[in-house]
Design a protein around this motif. Structure first.
Motif, short mmCIF file in Angstrom:
data_model
loop_
_atom_site.label_atom_id
_atom_site.label_comp_id
_atom_site.label_asym_id
_atom_site.label_seq_id
_atom_site.Cartn_x
_atom_site.Cartn_y
_atom_site.Cartn_z
N ARG A 31 0.87 -1.18 0.00
CA ARG A 31 0.00 0.00 0.00
C ARG A 31 0.90 1.22 0.00
O ARG A 31 1.87 1.29 0.75
CB ARG A 31 -0.89 0.01 1.23
CG ARG A 31 -1.75 1.25 1.33
CD ARG A 31 -2.65 1.22 2.53
NE ARG A 31 -3.28 2.53 2.65
CZ ARG A 31 -3.61 3.09 3.78
NH1 ARG A 31 -3.42 2.45 4.91
NH2 ARG A 31 -4.16 4.27 3.81
N ASP A 32 0.62 2.17 -0.85
CA ASP A 32 1.41 3.40 -0.89
C ASP A 32 0.94 4.38 0.18
O ASP A 32 -0.25 4.47 0.48
CB ASP A 32 1.29 4.06 -2.26
CG ASP A 32 1.98 3.26 -3.35
OD1 ASP A 32 3.01 2.62 -3.04
OD2 ASP A 32 1.51 3.28 -4.49
N PHE A 33 1.90 5.08 0.75
CA PHE A 33 1.62 6.11 1.75
C PHE A 33 2.23 7.42 1.28
O PHE A 33 3.24 7.44 0.58
CB PHE A 33 2.26 5.75 3.10
CG PHE A 33 1.64 4.55 3.76
CD1 PHE A 33 0.51 4.68 4.54
CD2 PHE A 33 2.19 3.29 3.58
CE1 PHE A 33 -0.06 3.58 5.15
CE2 PHE A 33 1.63 2.18 4.19
CZ PHE A 33 0.50 2.32 4.97
N ASP A 34 1.64 8.50 1.72
CA ASP A 34 2.19 9.82 1.46
C ASP A 34 3.35 10.02 2.43
O ASP A 34 3.15 10.06 3.65
CB ASP A 34 1.12 10.88 1.68
CG ASP A 34 1.65 12.30 1.50
OD1 ASP A 34 2.82 12.46 1.09
OD2 ASP A 34 0.88 13.24 1.76
N PRO A 35 4.59 10.12 1.94
CA PRO A 35 5.76 10.27 2.83
C PRO A 35 5.65 11.50 3.75
O PRO A 35 6.17 11.47 4.86
CB PRO A 35 6.94 10.42 1.88
CG PRO A 35 6.47 9.93 0.57
CD PRO A 35 4.98 10.10 0.54
N ALA A 36 4.99 12.52 3.30
CA ALA A 36 4.88 13.74 4.11
C ALA A 36 4.01 13.55 5.34
O ALA A 36 4.23 14.19 6.37
CB ALA A 36 4.34 14.88 3.26
N SER A 37 3.03 12.64 5.26
CA SER A 37 2.12 12.46 6.40
C SER A 37 2.27 11.11 7.10
O SER A 37 1.63 10.87 8.11
CB SER A 37 0.67 12.63 5.93
OG SER A 37 0.36 11.64 4.98
N PHE A 38 3.13 10.24 6.59
CA PHE A 38 3.31 8.92 7.20
C PHE A 38 4.06 9.04 8.51
O PHE A 38 5.11 9.67 8.60
CB PHE A 38 4.06 7.99 6.25
CG PHE A 38 4.29 6.63 6.83
CD1 PHE A 38 3.23 5.75 7.00
CD2 PHE A 38 5.55 6.23 7.21
CE1 PHE A 38 3.43 4.49 7.54
CE2 PHE A 38 5.77 4.97 7.75
CZ PHE A 38 4.70 4.10 7.91
N GLN A 47 -3.41 0.68 9.57
CA GLN A 47 -3.12 1.05 8.19
C GLN A 47 -3.10 -0.15 7.24
O GLN A 47 -2.91 0.01 6.04
CB GLN A 47 -1.76 1.78 8.11
CG GLN A 47 -1.70 3.04 8.95
CD GLN A 47 -2.76 4.05 8.53
OE1 GLN A 47 -2.94 4.31 7.35
NE2 GLN A 47 -3.46 4.61 9.49
#
Length: 98
Positions: A31-38, A47
């Motif tokens: 699953r991809d995550f937004d690096p800025a908000s992970f 998650q």
């Protein structure tokens, strides 16, 4: 990429097929995550959703060589043997029959 729910039955069937061969089966998904908000220190189990299935991996993990002799010795002493495992039931049955 195909969402996991669209291939669930195919993967379930293949999981059972591999398990019947005595293989321990590990599923790999992403699953991809937004690096800025992970936040890696957050509750990551919450998650584990919206996954994309990548593969099933069958792992060979045979019983130790001394197991058969130990089971035979216990049986001859009148001890009933029970297998306790975290493996899928079909995997446990295949290992017990080997």
């Amino acid at each position: 990429m195909v969402p996991i729910d669209e291939v669930r039955s195919e993967y379930t069937e293949n999981n059972e097929r591999l398990g019947k061969r005595g293989l321990r089966v590990m599923a790999v998904a992403r699953r991809d995550f937004d690096p800025a908000s992970f936040d890696p220190s957050a509750d990551l189990l919450s998650q584990v959703r919206d996954l994309t299935m990548l593969a099933l991996v069958g792992i060979v993990d045979p019983p130790r060589p001394e197991v058969k002799a130990s089971i035979a010795k216990a049986h001859s002493a009148g001890i009933q043997i029970r297998m306790i495992t975290g493996d899928h039931a079909v995997t446990a049955a295949a290992i017990a029959g080997s």
